[in-house]
Design a protein around this motif. Sequence first.
Motif, PDB file in Angstrom:
ATOM      1  N   ASN A  32      82.245 134.107  21.404  1.00  0.00           N
ATOM      2  CA  ASN A  32      81.201 135.022  20.946  1.00  0.00           C
ATOM      3  C   ASN A  32      80.992 136.135  21.970  1.00  0.00           C
ATOM      4  O   ASN A  32      81.602 136.146  23.039  1.00  0.00           O
ATOM      5  CB  ASN A  32      79.898 134.269  20.646  1.00  0.00           C
ATOM      6  CG  ASN A  32      79.294 133.603  21.862  1.00  0.00           C
ATOM      7  OD1 ASN A  32      79.565 133.972  22.999  1.00  0.00           O
ATOM      8  ND2 ASN A  32      78.474 132.598  21.621  1.00  0.00           N
ATOM      9  N   ILE A  54      81.683 137.315  17.217  1.00  0.00           N
ATOM     10  CA  ILE A  54      82.668 136.249  17.403  1.00  0.00           C
ATOM     11  C   ILE A  54      84.065 136.776  17.082  1.00  0.00           C
ATOM     12  O   ILE A  54      84.295 137.397  16.047  1.00  0.00           O
ATOM     13  CB  ILE A  54      82.324 135.028  16.536  1.00  0.00           C
ATOM     14  CG1 ILE A  54      81.014 134.419  17.037  1.00  0.00           C
ATOM     15  CG2 ILE A  54      83.450 134.004  16.568  1.00  0.00           C
ATOM     16  CD1 ILE A  54      80.478 133.305  16.193  1.00  0.00           C
ATOM     17  N   HIS A  81      75.669 129.993  20.186  1.00  0.00           N
ATOM     18  CA  HIS A  81      74.853 131.205  20.290  1.00  0.00           C
ATOM     19  C   HIS A  81      73.717 130.917  21.276  1.00  0.00           C
ATOM     20  O   HIS A  81      72.983 129.942  21.102  1.00  0.00           O
ATOM     21  CB  HIS A  81      74.286 131.587  18.912  1.00  0.00           C
ATOM     22  CG  HIS A  81      73.457 132.820  18.930  1.00  0.00           C
ATOM     23  ND1 HIS A  81      73.967 134.046  19.324  1.00  0.00           N
ATOM     24  CD2 HIS A  81      72.167 133.029  18.623  1.00  0.00           C
ATOM     25  CE1 HIS A  81      73.004 134.944  19.235  1.00  0.00           C
ATOM     26  NE2 HIS A  81      71.908 134.348  18.818  1.00  0.00           N
TER      27      HIS A  81
END
Length: 88
Positions: A32, A54, A81
């Motif tokens: 990410n 991502i 995340h």
Amino acid sequence: MKIAAKTAIAAAVVAAGIALSATSASAYVACNGEGECWHVHRHAAYHYAPTLGIVVHPDTWRWGATDHYRWHDHAGRGYWHNGAWTRF
């Protein structure tokens, strides 16, 4: 002579099994925008929100010496995340 033939056949079967198992395993590395990376098994099966940043790389991809990535393990499908695993 029969033993040599059987040994050759057995070796061919083992070699074929190794070759098939090596080509059937496919994985990808997803990272990410925060530098968190993890393995995914199917590239097209995951639909990440564009805002997460991502990027999915081939399994052979490696980050460079000056890159700042962190490797994470996970259970199930989802994404990393802010340091937390979010399941689909």
